[in-house]
Scaffold this motif. Structure first.
Motif, short mmCIF file in Angstrom:
data_model
loop_
_atom_site.label_atom_id
_atom_site.label_comp_id
_atom_site.label_asym_id
_atom_site.label_seq_id
_atom_site.Cartn_x
_atom_site.Cartn_y
_atom_site.Cartn_z
N GLU A 20 -42.97 71.63 78.63
CA GLU A 20 -44.02 70.94 77.89
C GLU A 20 -45.10 71.85 77.30
N PRO A 21 -45.60 72.87 78.04
CA PRO A 21 -46.65 73.70 77.43
C PRO A 21 -46.18 74.32 76.10
N MET A 22 -44.92 74.76 76.08
CA MET A 22 -44.35 75.35 74.87
C MET A 22 -44.19 74.28 73.79
N MET A 23 -43.69 73.11 74.20
CA MET A 23 -43.51 72.01 73.24
C MET A 23 -44.85 71.60 72.63
N ALA A 24 -45.89 71.60 73.43
CA ALA A 24 -47.21 71.20 72.92
C ALA A 24 -47.68 72.19 71.86
N ARG A 25 -47.45 73.48 72.12
CA ARG A 25 -47.85 74.49 71.12
C ARG A 25 -47.07 74.29 69.83
N ALA A 43 -48.47 73.19 65.96
CA ALA A 43 -48.44 74.26 64.95
C ALA A 43 -47.70 73.76 63.70
N THR A 44 -47.88 74.45 62.58
CA THR A 44 -47.06 74.15 61.41
C THR A 44 -45.78 74.98 61.52
N PRO A 45 -44.71 74.56 60.85
CA PRO A 45 -43.47 75.35 60.90
C PRO A 45 -43.71 76.81 60.50
N GLN A 46 -44.59 77.01 59.51
CA GLN A 46 -44.87 78.38 59.08
C GLN A 46 -45.49 79.19 60.21
N ALA A 102 -38.15 77.83 69.09
CA ALA A 102 -37.87 76.78 68.10
C ALA A 102 -36.44 76.89 67.57
N ILE A 103 -35.97 78.11 67.35
CA ILE A 103 -34.60 78.26 66.82
C ILE A 103 -33.60 77.78 67.86
N ALA A 104 -33.84 78.14 69.14
CA ALA A 104 -32.91 77.71 70.19
C ALA A 104 -32.89 76.19 70.29
N GLY A 105 -34.07 75.57 70.31
CA GLY A 105 -34.14 74.11 70.42
C GLY A 105 -33.64 73.45 69.15
N ILE A 142 -38.99 67.97 65.37
CA ILE A 142 -38.96 68.01 63.90
C ILE A 142 -39.37 69.41 63.43
N ASN A 143 -40.43 69.94 64.03
CA ASN A 143 -40.88 71.28 63.66
C ASN A 143 -39.81 72.32 63.97
N MET A 144 -39.16 72.18 65.13
CA MET A 144 -38.12 73.14 65.50
C MET A 144 -36.97 73.07 64.50
#
Ligand code: HEC
Ligand code: HEC
Length: 290
Positions: free
Chosen positions: A84-89, A93-96, A108-111, A275-277
């Motif tokens: 969750e801490p990573m998911m929250a960040r 954040a924006t994808p950029q 993000a790439i792995a997920g 969605i961001n990932m």
């Protein structure tokens, strides 16, 4: 027929007293250690049945209340809590920004790869290579709606012509023949002009006539020279990349009856972090733009 118990003269073992057709049965009991282990197993099973769920009925749990299915749910919840801490960040954040931060990007790439396999590969192919019939490749630099991080995120979150989001991407090419805007010969002429954009016209005079028709009917969306327009999702016609096929019958069909590819909106279905990932993952497939 029971007879009296005696010692067998050959083996020195006692008989049980049973004799059939003159054959005597020797009394060779199970070894003690085996027998006691067997009794212990029975006792263990009896205790187990009381403590743990042992009957295949709904709600038939043992005294301990432990259920394998709930244990799995707990384990998954623990894993999610760790993530969750990573998911929250990633969510905030924006994808950029994610792509610019190596730690977030790896995550993000792995997920994104897993989410893509689960939700997108059915239409876009396992590697995002697309499929004939309107499913665009996401791994090349030919974008219908835009290839920046933000544009990709927007497309994924709101979908295309699916009627599932107020901000969805939508534009409708007229059905030129079916709606009576053009006659069949005019559709044929326009198709010849479209073919000429990639140097494949078979009838120069028809392509000439088609050029005028194109300017009047098509250029508003596809551009004067068929270069496409991302604002209305009108694909470029001057390259050799086709959503629905680039042979003449396919092009005639596209013009006569139009096409309207549909992609579901994922915003209502997936976590904003996912969605961001996905946006970062798709951008990294090969054709991402700044
Ligand atoms: C039911 C099939 C389907 C599924 C599932 C699907 N897509 Fe699509 N997608 C499409 C179609 C069709 C288009 C092209 C729409 C058009 O013609 O404008 C498209 C277009 C796109 C585009 C725009 C491409 C461009 O060139 O601008 C992106 C990005 C995209 N999809 C990403 C995804 C992602 C990520 C997922 C999974 C979360 C996904 N799609 C799931 C059918 C699907
Ligand atoms: C209102 C905008 C609009 C107009 C006007 C329009 N188009 Fe389109 N056209 C589109 C859109 C949007 C698509 C993509 C549909 C999809 O993605 O499913 C498309 C798709 C096509 C395709 C299929 C491209 C492919 O890659 O398979 C062809 C061919 C085409 N148009 C030709 C024409 C011609 C010729 C005209 C004029 C007679 C025309 N269009 C007028 C918006 C328009």
């Amino acid at each position: 027929m029971p007879t009296k118990i005696e010692k067998d003269s050959l083996t020195g073992t006692e008989t049980t007293g049973h004799v059939w057709d003159g054959i005597q049965e020797l009394n060779t009991p199970l070894p003690r250690w085996w027998l006691y282990t067997f009794y212990a197993c029975i006792a263990f099973a009896a205790v187990w049945v009381v403590i743990y769920p042992a009957f295949p009925f709904q709600g038939a749990t043992g005294l301990s209340g432990w259920i394998a299915r709930e244990a799995v749910v707990d384990t998954v919840r623990e894993a999610e809590a760790r993530r969750e801490p990573m998911m929250a960040r990633i969510r905030s954040a924006t994808p950029q920004q994610i792509a610019d931060d190596p730690e977030l990007r790896n995550f993000a790439i792995a997920g994104g790869r897993i989410a893509f396999a689960n939700n997108c590969a059915g239409c876009h192919g396992a590697g995002g290579q697309g499929a004939v019939g309107g499913f665009p490749s996401l791994a090349d630099d030919d974008w219908i709606w835009g290839g920046s991080h933000d544009a990709i995120r927007e497309t994924i979150a709101h979908g295309i012509r699916a009627g599932e989001s107020d901000s969805e991407r939508i534009s409708m090419m007229p059905r030129f023949l079916a709606d009576g805007v053009l006659t069949l010969p005019q559709v044929n002429d326009t198709a010849e002009f479209v073919l000429s954009l990639t140097g494949r016209a078979t009838d120069a005079a028809a392509a000439e006539r088609g050029a005028t028709l194109f300017t009047e009917n098509c250029a508003a969306c596809h551009g004067e020279a068929g270069e496409g327009n991302r604002d209305v999702g009108a694909p470029r016609l001057s390259d050799r990349i086709w959503l629905y096929g680039g042979d003449k019958p396919s092009i005639v069909r596209s013009i006569a009856y139009s096409r309207s590819g549909v992609m579901p909106a994922w915003g209502p279905r997936l976590d904003a972090a996912v969605i961001n990932m996905l946006a970062v993952y798709v951008h990294a497939l090969g054709g991402g733009e700044n």
